[in-house]
Design a protein around this motif. Structure first.
Motif, PDB file in Angstrom:
ATOM      1  N   GLU A 129       0.825  -1.207   0.000  1.00  8.72           N
ATOM      2  CA  GLU A 129       0.000   0.000   0.000  1.00  8.72           C
ATOM      3  C   GLU A 129       0.859   1.258   0.000  1.00  8.72           C
ATOM      4  O   GLU A 129       0.530   2.257  -0.644  1.00  8.72           O
ATOM      5  CB  GLU A 129      -0.939  -0.007   1.209  1.00  8.72           C
ATOM      6  CG  GLU A 129      -1.997  -1.101   1.158  1.00  8.72           C
ATOM      7  CD  GLU A 129      -2.959  -1.013   2.321  1.00  8.72           C
ATOM      8  OE1 GLU A 129      -2.815  -0.059   3.122  1.00  8.72           O
ATOM      9  OE2 GLU A 129      -3.851  -1.876   2.434  1.00  8.72           O
ATOM     10  N   GLU A 130       1.964   1.220   0.742  1.00 11.61           N
ATOM     11  CA  GLU A 130       2.854   2.390   0.788  1.00 11.61           C
ATOM     12  C   GLU A 130       3.443   2.676  -0.584  1.00 11.61           C
ATOM     13  O   GLU A 130       3.489   3.827  -1.026  1.00 11.61           O
ATOM     14  CB  GLU A 130       3.965   2.134   1.807  1.00 11.61           C
ATOM     15  CG  GLU A 130       4.968   3.280   1.920  1.00 11.61           C
ATOM     16  CD  GLU A 130       6.094   2.960   2.882  1.00 11.61           C
ATOM     17  OE1 GLU A 130       6.973   3.820   3.044  1.00 11.61           O
ATOM     18  OE2 GLU A 130       6.085   1.848   3.472  1.00 11.61           O
ATOM     19  N   LYS A 131       3.895   1.629  -1.275  1.00 15.40           N
ATOM     20  CA  LYS A 131       4.484   1.817  -2.604  1.00 15.40           C
ATOM     21  C   LYS A 131       3.425   2.292  -3.608  1.00 15.40           C
ATOM     22  O   LYS A 131       3.704   3.160  -4.450  1.00 15.40           O
ATOM     23  CB  LYS A 131       5.094   0.507  -3.070  1.00 15.40           C
ATOM     24  CG  LYS A 131       5.765   0.574  -4.433  1.00 15.40           C
ATOM     25  CD  LYS A 131       7.005   1.456  -4.418  1.00 15.40           C
ATOM     26  CE  LYS A 131       8.101   0.838  -3.585  1.00 15.40           C
ATOM     27  NZ  LYS A 131       9.367   1.598  -3.678  1.00 15.40           N
ATOM     28  N   SER A 132       2.209   1.766  -3.515  1.00 16.07           N
ATOM     29  CA  SER A 132       1.150   2.177  -4.418  1.00 16.07           C
ATOM     30  C   SER A 132       0.772   3.645  -4.194  1.00 16.07           C
ATOM     31  O   SER A 132       0.583   4.397  -5.157  1.00 16.07           O
ATOM     32  CB  SER A 132      -0.072   1.274  -4.246  1.00 16.07           C
ATOM     33  OG  SER A 132      -1.119   1.672  -5.088  1.00 16.07           O
ATOM     34  N   SER A 133       0.674   4.060  -2.940  1.00 12.33           N
ATOM     35  CA  SER A 133       0.334   5.458  -2.642  1.00 12.33           C
ATOM     36  C   SER A 133       1.415   6.401  -3.138  1.00 12.33           C
ATOM     37  O   SER A 133       1.120   7.471  -3.681  1.00 12.33           O
ATOM     38  CB  SER A 133       0.125   5.625  -1.139  1.00 12.33           C
ATOM     39  OG  SER A 133      -0.927   4.799  -0.681  1.00 12.33           O
ATOM     40  N   SER A 134       2.666   6.008  -2.970  1.00 11.58           N
ATOM     41  CA  SER A 134       3.767   6.839  -3.464  1.00 11.58           C
ATOM     42  C   SER A 134       3.725   6.973  -4.978  1.00 11.58           C
ATOM     43  O   SER A 134       4.010   8.042  -5.530  1.00 11.58           O
ATOM     44  CB  SER A 134       5.099   6.231  -3.020  1.00 11.58           C
ATOM     45  OG  SER A 134       6.184   6.934  -3.571  1.00 11.58           O
ATOM     46  N   CYS A 135       3.352   5.902  -5.664  1.00 15.54           N
ATOM     47  CA  CYS A 135       3.254   5.938  -7.128  1.00 15.54           C
ATOM     48  C   CYS A 135       2.147   6.889  -7.567  1.00 15.54           C
ATOM     49  O   CYS A 135       2.323   7.660  -8.521  1.00 15.54           O
ATOM     50  CB  CYS A 135       3.012   4.532  -7.656  1.00 15.54           C
ATOM     51  SG  CYS A 135       2.701   4.419  -9.427  1.00 15.54           S
ATOM     52  N   VAL A 136       1.001   6.859  -6.882  1.00 26.61           N
ATOM     53  CA  VAL A 136      -0.120   7.726  -7.255  1.00 26.61           C
ATOM     54  C   VAL A 136       0.231   9.188  -7.015  1.00 26.61           C
ATOM     55  O   VAL A 136      -0.132  10.066  -7.817  1.00 26.61           O
ATOM     56  CB  VAL A 136      -1.383   7.323  -6.468  1.00 26.61           C
ATOM     57  CG1 VAL A 136      -2.506   8.329  -6.702  1.00 26.61           C
ATOM     58  CG2 VAL A 136      -1.833   5.927  -6.867  1.00 26.61           C
ATOM     59  N   THR A 137       0.945   9.474  -5.936  1.00 26.12           N
ATOM     60  CA  THR A 137       1.325  10.870  -5.657  1.00 26.12           C
ATOM     61  C   THR A 137       2.293  11.418  -6.701  1.00 26.12           C
ATOM     62  O   THR A 137       2.426  12.640  -6.834  1.00 26.12           O
ATOM     63  CB  THR A 137       1.974  10.970  -4.266  1.00 26.12           C
ATOM     64  OG1 THR A 137       3.119  10.098  -4.216  1.00 26.12           O
ATOM     65  CG2 THR A 137       0.990  10.591  -3.182  1.00 26.12           C
ATOM     66  N   LYS A 138       2.945  10.554  -7.450  1.00 29.96           N
ATOM     67  CA  LYS A 138       3.858  11.002  -8.505  1.00 29.96           C
ATOM     68  C   LYS A 138       3.135  11.242  -9.824  1.00 29.96           C
ATOM     69  O   LYS A 138       3.786  11.517 -10.840  1.00 29.96           O
ATOM     70  CB  LYS A 138       4.963   9.967  -8.706  1.00 29.96           C
ATOM     71  CG  LYS A 138       5.880   9.825  -7.498  1.00 29.96           C
ATOM     72  CD  LYS A 138       6.935   8.753  -7.737  1.00 29.96           C
ATOM     73  CE  LYS A 138       7.828   8.564  -6.524  1.00 29.96           C
ATOM     74  NZ  LYS A 138       8.838   7.501  -6.732  1.00 29.96           N
ATOM     75  N   GLY A 139       1.810  11.124  -9.819  1.00 28.76           N
ATOM     76  CA  GLY A 139       1.033  11.449 -11.014  1.00 28.76           C
ATOM     77  C   GLY A 139       0.590  10.272 -11.833  1.00 28.76           C
ATOM     78  O   GLY A 139       0.018  10.455 -12.920  1.00 28.76           O
ATOM     79  N   LYS A 140       0.811   9.058 -11.375  1.00 26.97           N
ATOM     80  CA  LYS A 140       0.389   7.878 -12.114  1.00 26.97           C
ATOM     81  C   LYS A 140      -0.998   7.433 -11.654  1.00 26.97           C
ATOM     82  O   LYS A 140      -1.434   7.751 -10.554  1.00 26.97           O
ATOM     83  CB  LYS A 140       1.400   6.736 -11.936  1.00 26.97           C
ATOM     84  CG  LYS A 140       2.815   7.119 -12.332  1.00 26.97           C
ATOM     85  CD  LYS A 140       2.896   7.566 -13.783  1.00 26.97           C
ATOM     86  CE  LYS A 140       4.307   7.955 -14.179  1.00 26.97           C
ATOM     87  NZ  LYS A 140       4.402   8.401 -15.594  1.00 26.97           N
ATOM     88  N   THR A 141      -1.677   6.698 -12.513  1.00 28.20           N
ATOM     89  CA  THR A 141      -3.019   6.218 -12.179  1.00 28.20           C
ATOM     90  C   THR A 141      -2.918   5.011 -11.252  1.00 28.20           C
ATOM     91  O   THR A 141      -1.888   4.328 -11.197  1.00 28.20           O
ATOM     92  CB  THR A 141      -3.787   5.839 -13.443  1.00 28.20           C
ATOM     93  OG1 THR A 141      -3.130   4.731 -14.087  1.00 28.20           O
ATOM     94  CG2 THR A 141      -3.850   7.018 -14.408  1.00 28.20           C
ATOM     95  N   GLU A 142      -4.022   4.734 -10.557  1.00 23.44           N
ATOM     96  CA  GLU A 142      -4.039   3.583  -9.670  1.00 23.44           C
ATOM     97  C   GLU A 142      -3.876   2.280 -10.448  1.00 23.44           C
ATOM     98  O   GLU A 142      -3.267   1.327  -9.963  1.00 23.44           O
ATOM     99  CB  GLU A 142      -5.347   3.561  -8.873  1.00 23.44           C
ATOM    100  CG  GLU A 142      -5.484   4.696  -7.869  1.00 23.44           C
ATOM    101  CD  GLU A 142      -6.742   4.554  -7.034  1.00 23.44           C
ATOM    102  OE1 GLU A 142      -7.460   3.541  -7.218  1.00 23.44           O
ATOM    103  OE2 GLU A 142      -6.999   5.440  -6.202  1.00 23.44           O
ATOM    104  N   ALA A 143      -4.420   2.232 -11.640  1.00 28.45           N
ATOM    105  CA  ALA A 143      -4.300   1.007 -12.457  1.00 28.45           C
ATOM    106  C   ALA A 143      -2.845   0.746 -12.837  1.00 28.45           C
ATOM    107  O   ALA A 143      -2.390  -0.405 -12.845  1.00 28.45           O
ATOM    108  CB  ALA A 143      -5.156   1.118 -13.711  1.00 28.45           C
ATOM    109  N   ASP A 144      -2.094   1.814 -13.162  1.00 27.13           N
ATOM    110  CA  ASP A 144      -0.696   1.634 -13.541  1.00 27.13           C
ATOM    111  C   ASP A 144       0.193   1.338 -12.344  1.00 27.13           C
ATOM    112  O   ASP A 144       1.306   0.823 -12.511  1.00 27.13           O
ATOM    113  CB  ASP A 144      -0.178   2.884 -14.261  1.00 27.13           C
ATOM    114  CG  ASP A 144      -0.730   3.006 -15.670  1.00 27.13           C
ATOM    115  OD1 ASP A 144      -1.219   1.995 -16.191  1.00 27.13           O
ATOM    116  OD2 ASP A 144      -0.684   4.115 -16.228  1.00 27.13           O
ATOM    117  N   CYS A 145      -0.273   1.670 -11.152  1.00 28.08           N
ATOM    118  CA  CYS A 145       0.539   1.476  -9.945  1.00 28.08           C
ATOM    119  C   CYS A 145       0.337   0.089  -9.352  1.00 28.08           C
ATOM    120  O   CYS A 145       0.270  -0.076  -8.128  1.00 28.08           O
ATOM    121  CB  CYS A 145       0.214   2.564  -8.914  1.00 28.08           C
ATOM    122  SG  CYS A 145       0.740   4.215  -9.423  1.00 28.08           S
ATOM    123  N   ASN A 146       0.216  -0.911 -10.203  1.00 22.80           N
ATOM    124  CA  ASN A 146       0.192  -2.306  -9.798  1.00 22.80           C
ATOM    125  C   ASN A 146       1.513  -2.948 -10.210  1.00 22.80           C
ATOM    126  O   ASN A 146       2.432  -2.271 -10.688  1.00 22.80           O
ATOM    127  CB  ASN A 146      -1.000  -3.037 -10.426  1.00 22.80           C
ATOM    128  CG  ASN A 146      -2.326  -2.640  -9.805  1.00 22.80           C
ATOM    129  OD1 ASN A 146      -2.639  -3.018  -8.681  1.00 22.80           O
ATOM    130  ND2 ASN A 146      -3.116  -1.872 -10.536  1.00 22.80           N
TER     131      ASN A 146
END
Length: 812
Positions: A91-108
């Motif tokens: 969850e931490e890595k996914s949240s960090s990815c979303v804050t960088k401007g990526k979509t939730e789908a791409d942050c898998n």
């Protein structure tokens, strides 16, 4: 009477006709149902998506699939059974990815790499929320290796796996060492071809220069290992990479893309001073796939399949590539094949150089010795160059500035198909009867979930099968040949079906097409089989042709008369037996558009005449064969069309009228109550109050006709999409639009004669019935005013009929 009740009545008057209209439209929505024509295994992974990677163990038949957040193991011998490993992002890595401007789908975690390590493990790498990571899969128990604290054992995957799920990428394992071609930063702007594993000092990559790689789209890679028993010159093993990049040698007003093949040597470990930790053997050349007859050049490479024509002989390796065109607006695909010998010849040829004085590309100055980019062999080792670290600086400097070769690797297409986009290719070689040569069978996957099989014998290509495997929304992204089967994958499914044998062709006509493969039609078994195995029971070729329909019959189609009306759209089918092009001959004054080999005609007053389709089946040296013929006969428009327009105008007018009447009645009643309260003052004069209560149920607004009658009987038009009308394995994808579709049995007209009610309810006077004493005059005036409004609405020219449903794709 309360104001809320009045507004509710108006809302009901508005919503009821709209609901009936929506119900009529929704009744025509088709549910797409996948119906597979294959009888072999079919795996549907309902809980797994975005399957992109295949890895097969040829000893056990176990197939490993890389998907989103999962690795799947499928036993290809057991249908409908598979095992799964979940590899999720924290969850931490996914949240960090979303804050960088990526979509939730791409942050898998999209698994893009699966390779055997040779020690009972699989090396798996995934995008891991734009922070590539690699892990180890234990094959015996099919689990991820873990640390002592129970967490997954992972290592950095940068340079081994792309950051983004959709980025172009390729990798190959050579002698236990991983070679990759991918992006190496978060933004996807840096590109590397590198040795990604092994000894740290030997992990080298390409130079960060546009002369080396210019915005490439990596496609495929191949490891060519020399024969240890037959290598007299001591040539080094080589790794080849195929990609498309922006050409720097062409100075045009727009970016020109070109397909490339690049080569590096397995023993290359970089230079001592110049090109430290960089390739000293990186050479690249342009691939040319050009139809010499038409001059059409295909410059976008989408897939490459590597095939040894003679097993055990690396020099017999051929590369089959799928190409498209950067300049063509229509869908178009071509297949070209390149031999390893031709590529080697170009790599050993002259270098290309850019002279800055005149900005023209031309041959460079004399090439230094030893030759730059040359792989180690016995001759170099005899001169003392047993390692790339010992190469002179002048050789490395020349290599750094001249990675591109002057000559191109040229090939003519094996086939060209219009209206089809091929995504994957696999190749089998089939021995020809009574010949030492082989026939090439291409297994081609499309972006609409179809598998096409095409036999190539000499200059002739014959379309054998078109098999729909997946829904049209799922493209084929993997084809793997194992024994006599083909494993075909989409992002959500996997299918196993036979890949070899004459038994694939279950009709006389299809068997006749595969005659070049040695297939003939058996009389007793009514099946297609090899001629050598059915001696005495098989038909001779001339009898077979006459039984299935001679070329004279096939090339003399009966002209079908089609009565049409002006303004309609007609789709005339043409069965494309060969992947060679088809063309139409028709009247000069016409309005037409091509759909694959079919022809769409918009009927006008000048559309009368004969329309004939001609297809090339035996090459350019033979005349084209007429495959279809139609004669359009213009007739008077059908009365139902005018009835539809008239009924549609009445429908919309009644709908608007009912809404306006409802609003007007509510406003009048509210004003009436307000006047009553002002005169009566607070709640006496019960007779007046009773009159107010009697008025409400007496109001009667015109009822709008139900719109279900307008659409419930409508038959959707059909337009052929990506396929041929083939009763033997063919596939038709249709799109519901305003077309009339014809087939071999004749014309199927759109049934526009809708079953309407005998007549719409009359536009009644929008007054109030049963007026109470003292209010009759006022209500009569309102009724007359609304009646006048009705007449004005009837004159509106904008209400010309209800809109039809928008086009949507489906697959049959």
């Amino acid at each position: 009477m309360k104001l809320d009740t009045c507004l509710l009545a108006a809302l009901v008057a508005l919503v009821l006709p709209l609901c009936s209209w929506t119900a009529a439209l929704s009744s025509h929505e088709d549910n797409m149902v996948l119906s597979s024509t294959v009888t072999s295994g079919h795996w549907k992974f309902n809980d797994v998506t975005n399957i992109s990677t295949f890895l097969l163990d040829p000893d056990t038949g176990m197939l490993y699939l890389g998907a989103r957040d999962a690795i799947i193991a499928v036993d290809t011998a057991k249908t409908l059974m598979y095992r799964k490993i979940m590899w999720n992002v924290t969850e931490e890595k996914s949240s960090s990815c979303v804050t960088k401007g990526k979509t939730e789908a791409d942050c898998n975690n999209y698994i893009r790499l699966l390779e055997f390590l040779g020690d009972g493990r699989i090396y798996a790498c995934g995008t891991y929320a734009f922070d590539p990571q690699c892990a180890f899969v234990n094959i015996s128990n099919f689990t991820l290796e873990k640390f002592e604290d129970g967490t997954d054992k992972m290592e950095i995957g940068k340079g081994k796996c792309p950051f983004e799920p959709s980025q172009h990428y390729t990798a190959v394992m050579a002698g236990g060492i991983l070679y990759t071609a991918t992006t190496s930063n978060f933004l996807g702007t840096l590109f590397d071809i590198s040795r990604a594993t092994g000894v740290e000092q030997e992990r080298i990559r390409t130079e960060r220069s546009i002369n080396w790689l210019s915005d490439p789209e990596f496609v495929s890679s191949a490891f060519i290992q020399e024969d240890q028993n037959n290598n007299p010159t001591g040539e080094d093993d080589k790794i080849y990479f195929f990609f498309t990049e922006v050409a720097k040698e062409y100075d045009f007003y727009t970016k020109v893309k070109v397909p490339r093949v690049a080569r590096v040597c397995k023993s290359d470990i970089g230079g001592m001073k110049t090109l430290q930790r960089r390739w000293t053997t990186f050479l690249k050349a342009q691939l040319v796939c050009e139809d010499r007859g038409s001059g059409q050049r295909f410059n976008i490479l989408t897939d490459v399949f590597t095939k040894q024509h003679e097993p055990g002989d690396p020099s017999s390796t051929h590369f089959y590539g799928i190409f498209t065109s950067q300049w063509e607006r229509e869908e178009m695909s071509a297949v070209c094949v390149y031999s390893l010998k031709d590529i080697t010849k170009v790599m050993d040829g002259p270098f290309k150089e850019l002279k800055r004085t005149c900005e023209n590309w031309m041959n460079p100055e004399p090439v230094p010795t030893p030759r730059p980019g040359q792989c180690l062999n016995n001759a170099l080792k005899a001169q003392g160059f047993d390692s790339s670290l010992k190469l002179p600086d002048k050789v490395l400097t020349f290599m750094r500035d001249h990675p591109l070769m002057e000559n191109s690797v040229v090939a003519a297409p094996l086939l060209v198909r219009n209206g089809v986009t091929y995504t994957k290719v696999a190749v089998t070689l089939t021995p020809l009867s009574n010949s030492k040569h082989n026939a090439t069978v291409l297994h081609l996957g499309t972006d609409h979930g179809e598998l096409h099989r095409i036999a190539v014998v000499g200059p002739n290509a014959t379309l054998l099968q078109e098999i729909p495997l997946f829904p049209a929304s799922e493209s084929i992204n993997n084809i793997l040949l194992y024994k006599d089967d083909a494993l075909v994958g989409s992002p959500n499914s996997l299918v196993k079906l036979p890949a070899k044998g004459c038994s694939l062709y279950n009709s006389c006509e299809m068997c006749a097409r595969a005659h070049s493969l040695g297939c003939v039609w058996s009389i007793n078994k009514a099946a297609c089989s090899l001629a050598a195995t059915e001696s005495g029971e098989v038909l001779k070729s001339d009898v077979l042709i006459s039984r299935c329909g001679s070329s004279t019959e096939r090339c003399s189609p009966e002209i079908k008369d089609l009565p049409v009306s002006e303004g309609l759209h007609v789709l005339l089918p043409c069965v494309q037996v060969s992947p060679r092009p088809c063309h139409w001959k028709h009247p000069p004054q016409r309005h037409t558009r091509r759909h694959l080999s079919d022809l769409e005609v918009r009927v006008t007053s000048e559309s009368n005449g004969t329309y004939m389709c001609f297809c090339e089946e035996a090459g350019r040296e033979q005349p084209a064969c007429p495959r279809a013929a139609f004669r359009l006969l213009l007739q008077e428009p059908r009365a139902s069309l005018s009835a539809l327009q008239s009924s549609s105008r009445q429908f919309v007018a009644s709908y608007i009228l009912s809404f306006l009447v409802g609003v007007a009645v509510c406003v009048f009643v509210v004003c009436l109550i307000c006047r009553h309260h002002k005169r009566g003052g607070g709640g006496h004069s019960s007779s007046t109050s009773e009159k107010g209560r009697d008025l409400l149920p007496s109001s009667d607004t015109p009822q709008s006709p139900s719109s279900s009658s307008l659409f419930s009987e409508a038959v959707p038009f059909a337009e052929k999409r990506n396929g041929t009308l083939n009763g033997h394995g063919g596939h038709i994808s249709e799109r519901k639009c305003g077309y009339i579709y014809t087939n071999s049995s004749g014309l199927k007209l759109q049934d526009t004669s809708l079953h309407l009610v005998d007549e719409f309810p009359g536009r009644e006077r929008a007054g109030l019935e049963g007026e109470e004493e003292g209010l009759g005059d006022g209500l009569s005036e309102i009724g007359e005013g609304l009646s006048g409004l009705e007449e004005e609405l009837a004159k509106l020219h904008v209400l010309r009929g209800a809109p039809l449903a928008q086009c949507e794709e489906s697959s049959i």
